[in-house]
Motif scaffolding. Structure first.
Motif, mmCIF file in Angstrom:
data_model
loop_
_atom_site.group_PDB
_atom_site.id
_atom_site.type_symbol
_atom_site.label_atom_id
_atom_site.label_comp_id
_atom_site.label_asym_id
_atom_site.label_seq_id
_atom_site.Cartn_x
_atom_site.Cartn_y
_atom_site.Cartn_z
ATOM 1 N N LYS A 48 0.807 -1.223 0.000
ATOM 2 C CA LYS A 48 0.000 0.000 0.000
ATOM 3 C C LYS A 48 0.840 1.273 0.000
ATOM 4 N N GLU A 49 2.012 1.227 0.604
ATOM 5 C CA GLU A 49 2.802 2.434 0.825
ATOM 6 C C GLU A 49 4.080 2.434 0.002
ATOM 7 N N LYS A 50 4.557 3.623 -0.354
ATOM 8 C CA LYS A 50 5.857 3.765 -1.008
ATOM 9 C C LYS A 50 6.889 3.983 0.091
ATOM 10 N N ILE A 51 7.695 2.971 0.338
ATOM 11 C CA ILE A 51 8.649 2.973 1.446
ATOM 12 C C ILE A 51 10.048 3.327 0.938
ATOM 13 N N SER A 52 10.734 4.213 1.670
ATOM 14 C CA SER A 52 12.093 4.608 1.299
ATOM 15 C C SER A 52 13.152 3.742 1.965
ATOM 16 N N LEU A 53 12.858 3.227 3.163
ATOM 17 C CA LEU A 53 13.844 2.449 3.918
ATOM 18 C C LEU A 53 13.112 1.531 4.888
ATOM 19 N N ILE A 54 13.607 0.285 4.994
ATOM 20 C CA ILE A 54 13.033 -0.685 5.925
ATOM 21 C C ILE A 54 14.051 -0.994 7.008
ATOM 22 N N LEU A 55 13.635 -0.967 8.271
ATOM 23 C CA LEU A 55 14.453 -1.431 9.387
ATOM 24 C C LEU A 55 13.703 -2.585 10.036
ATOM 25 N N VAL A 56 14.290 -3.777 9.988
ATOM 26 C CA VAL A 56 13.577 -4.970 10.445
ATOM 27 C C VAL A 56 14.402 -5.725 11.474
ATOM 28 N N ASP A 57 13.728 -6.158 12.527
ATOM 29 C CA ASP A 57 14.379 -6.968 13.563
ATOM 30 C C ASP A 57 14.633 -8.369 12.999
ATOM 31 N N VAL A 58 15.758 -8.958 13.363
ATOM 32 C CA VAL A 58 16.100 -10.295 12.864
ATOM 33 C C VAL A 58 15.268 -11.369 13.549
ATOM 34 N N GLN A 59 15.193 -11.325 14.873
ATOM 35 C CA GLN A 59 14.540 -12.388 15.626
ATOM 36 C C GLN A 59 13.081 -12.045 15.894
ATOM 37 N N MET A 60 12.187 -12.664 15.115
ATOM 38 C CA MET A 60 10.748 -12.483 15.308
ATOM 39 C C MET A 60 10.069 -13.833 15.124
ATOM 40 N N PRO A 61 8.967 -14.086 15.818
ATOM 41 C CA PRO A 61 8.245 -15.353 15.647
ATOM 42 C C PRO A 61 7.542 -15.390 14.291
ATOM 43 N N GLU A 62 7.189 -16.574 13.851
ATOM 44 C CA GLU A 62 6.459 -16.819 12.600
ATOM 45 C C GLU A 62 7.325 -16.514 11.376
ATOM 46 N N MET A 63 7.671 -15.253 11.164
ATOM 47 C CA MET A 63 8.528 -14.875 10.045
ATOM 48 C C MET A 63 9.656 -14.003 10.574
ATOM 49 N N ASP A 64 10.901 -14.518 10.531
ATOM 50 C CA ASP A 64 12.000 -13.709 11.048
ATOM 51 C C ASP A 64 12.468 -12.700 9.998
ATOM 52 N N GLY A 65 13.431 -11.862 10.375
ATOM 53 C CA GLY A 65 13.892 -10.813 9.474
ATOM 54 C C GLY A 65 14.494 -11.344 8.187
ATOM 55 N N TYR A 66 15.222 -12.472 8.273
ATOM 56 C CA TYR A 66 15.823 -13.060 7.076
ATOM 57 C C TYR A 66 14.747 -13.469 6.071
ATOM 58 N N GLU A 67 13.710 -14.133 6.554
ATOM 59 C CA GLU A 67 12.626 -14.572 5.665
ATOM 60 C C GLU A 67 11.915 -13.373 5.050
ATOM 61 N N PHE A 68 11.702 -12.338 5.848
ATOM 62 C CA PHE A 68 11.033 -11.129 5.344
ATOM 63 C C PHE A 68 11.826 -10.510 4.193
ATOM 64 N N VAL A 69 13.138 -10.341 4.380
ATOM 65 C CA VAL A 69 13.966 -9.730 3.343
ATOM 66 C C VAL A 69 14.007 -10.597 2.089
ATOM 67 N N GLU A 70 14.089 -11.907 2.274
ATOM 68 C CA GLU A 70 14.126 -12.810 1.128
ATOM 69 C C GLU A 70 12.879 -12.651 0.261
ATOM 70 N N ILE A 71 11.723 -12.475 0.890
ATOM 71 C CA ILE A 71 10.469 -12.284 0.153
ATOM 72 C C ILE A 71 10.471 -10.941 -0.572
ATOM 73 N N THR A 72 10.885 -9.873 0.116
ATOM 74 C CA THR A 72 10.845 -8.542 -0.511
ATOM 75 C C THR A 72 11.781 -8.454 -1.709
ATOM 76 N N LYS A 73 12.922 -9.152 -1.661
ATOM 77 C CA LYS A 73 13.888 -9.074 -2.757
ATOM 78 C C LYS A 73 13.453 -9.873 -3.976
ATOM 79 N N GLN A 74 12.409 -10.688 -3.839
ATOM 80 C CA GLN A 74 11.921 -11.484 -4.961
ATOM 81 C C GLN A 74 10.881 -10.743 -5.800
ATOM 82 N N HIS A 75 10.410 -9.593 -5.311
ATOM 83 C CA HIS A 75 9.374 -8.846 -6.023
ATOM 84 C C HIS A 75 9.941 -7.544 -6.571
#
Length: 364
Positions: A48-75
Motif C-alpha cells: 500500500k505504501e511507497k517505502i524509502s527504507l526498511i528497518l527490520v528486527d532479525v529475531q521475530m516469531p512466525e517470520m523472522d527478518g531473514y525470511e522477510f527480506v528474502e520475500i521482498t527481494k523477490q518482487h
C-alpha cells in the motif's frame, strides 16, 4: 507551517518497546514512520505504501527478518528498497554474510547507538533519493543525452563540494584537538570521513554511468588481447595476482572505451572480492561461441544473487579487502554491453569461484 513528508520509513519488530525507542531516534518533521509487529504485517504495508527504507528486527516469531527480506527481494516493486537489519544477535561473520546474501545493505546492533543509527539512516535515505531521481530522469530523458549528462555534472559539483568540506573540517578538528578527543569521538569522526568518501565515490560512479550508457556510436575493430593488456596496465595488479590470457588474439567490433570499461570493472571486482592468498583470474575467448569468459578463484556468488547483482545500487556487502562497492559497476557493464549489441551474464554453473560471460560478440 507544515513540512512536506519526504520519506516513509517502515520499522518492524515484535516488541512494541523496541519500536517506540527506534521511532524516537529516527523521528523527523520530513519523515513518516510506520511501525508494525510482524513480517506479515510489514508485507501488507509494502503493498500500500511507497517505502524509502526498511528497518527490520532479525529475531521475530512466525517470520523472522531473514525470511522477510528474502520475500521482498523477490518482487520487483520492493526489491530495490534498502533494508537495514536491527539485531541483538552476535555480529559473527556467518550472520552478517547470510544477511548480505539475502540483499540487506547493513546492520544496526542492539543496544543501538543513537548517533550511528541516525547517520546510517540518513546515508541510505540519500542513496534512495539518488536512485529515485535517476529513475525519474531516465523516464523523462530517454532521448535527451545532453540533459542527463548536464544533470549528472550538476550533482557531481553541488554534492561533492560540501562532502569535501566535511572531510576537511573533520580532519582539521582532529589535528587541532587530537589530545582532547576521546576514543569514541575519534571513531565517530572516522565514520563521518568514511561516509563522505563512500558518497563521493557514489557520485563519481553516477556521473560515469550517465556519460556512458547512452552513446551507441563509434564501433571499431578491436583486438581483444591488446585491449585486455591495456586494462591490466591501468589496474597494475600486485604480485599476488595471477592473470591467465587464453586465445585472446582475435578482433571484435565494439566501442573501444566501453569495452575497456567492461573488462576493467569485471577484473577489478574479481580482485577486490577475492579471499584467497593468491588471486587467480582467467580471461579466455571462445571464437566458436563468440564470447569472452572472465573467471576467478574467489568465494563465488550465491546462485540466488546471480541476476540481482546487475541491479542498480545492489551490492553483496563488504569485500574481503575491507572496502565495498556502490552497486553501479555491474549495472553499467550490462548497459555498455547492450549498447554494443552484446550481453553480459553471470555463469551460475561455475563452481570454483565466479565467472562472467560477455556473449554475442560480433567478429570484425
Amino acid at each position: 507551517m507544515n513540512i512536506a513528508k519526504k520519506h516513509t520509513l517502515l520499522l518492524i519488530d515484535d516488541k512494541p518497546a523496541n519500536l517506540i525507542a527506534l521511532k524516537s531516534i529516527l523521528e523527523s518533521p520530513d519523515r513518516t514512520i510506520i511501525t508494525c509487529n510482524s513480517g506479515n504485517e510489514g508485507l501488507q504495508i509494502l503493498l500500500k505504501e511507497k517505502i524509502s527504507l526498511i528497518l527490520v528486527d532479525v529475531q521475530m516469531p512466525e517470520m523472522d527478518g531473514y525470511e522477510f527480506v528474502e520475500i521482498t527481494k523477490q518482487h520487483p516493486s520492493t526489491a530495490s528498497i534498502p533494508t537495514l537489519f536491527v539485531t541483538a544477535i552476535s555480529n559473527e561473520d556467518k550472520y552478517i554474510n547470510k544477511a548480505y546474501e539475502l540483499g540487506a545493505i547493513d546492520f544496526l546492533f542492539k543496544p543501538l547507538n543513537t548517533e550511528i543509527t541516525r547517520k546510517k539512516v540518513e546515508s541510505f535515505l540519500k542513496i534512495w533519493d539518488y536512485d529515485q531521481e535517476l529513475k525519474r530522469l531516465n523516464e523523462k530523458l530517454v532521448a535527451k543525452n545532453g540533459e542527463l549528462e548536464q544533470f549528472a555534472n550538476i550533482i557531481a559539483h553541488d554534492l561533492k563540494t560540501p562532502l569535501n568540506n566535511i572531510k576537511s573540517l573533520v580532519e582539521f578538528i582532529e589535528e587541532e584537538h587530537l589530545l582532547d578527543l576521546k576514543e569514541e569521538a575519534t571513531d565517530l569522526f572516522d565514520m563521518v570521513k568514511s561516509s563522505a568518501m563512500t558518497m563521493s565515490k557514489l557520485i563519481d560512479d553516477l556521473l560515469h554511468y550517465s556519460k556512458n550508457v547512452e552513446n551507441n556510436e563509434g564501433k571499431e575493430s578491436l583486438n581483444i588481447l591488446n585491449e585486455v593488456n591495456t586494462v591490466i596496465k591501468l589496474i597494475n595488479p600486485n604480485n599476488d595476482i595471477k592473470i591467465n590470457k587464453l586465445n585472446l588474439n582475435h578482433n571484435i567490433s565494439f566501442q573501444s572505451v566501453p569495452f575497456k570499461q567492461i573488462i576493467q570493472n569485471l577484473l577489478s571486482n574479481a580482485i577486490k572480492y577475492n579471499d584467497k592468498q593468491i588471486t587467480e583470474i582467467t580471461i579466455s575467448y571462445d571464437d566458436a561461441l563468440l564470447q569472452i569468459a572472465i573467471s576467478d578463484n574467489g568465494p563465488g556468488i550465491p546462485e540466488s544473487q546471480a541476476e540481482k547483482i546487475f541491479q542498480m545500487f545492489y551490492t553483496l556487502g563488504q569485500s574481503s579487502r575491507g572496502d565495498s562497492g556502490t552497486g553501479i559497476g555491474l549495472n553499467l557493464v550490462r548497459k555498455l554491453a547492450e549498447r554494443n549489441d552484446a550481453k553480459v551474464h553471470f555463469n551460475s554453473n561455475y563452481k570454483e569461484g565466479s565467472e562472467f560471460i560477455i556473449s554475442e560478440l560480433k567478429p570484425a
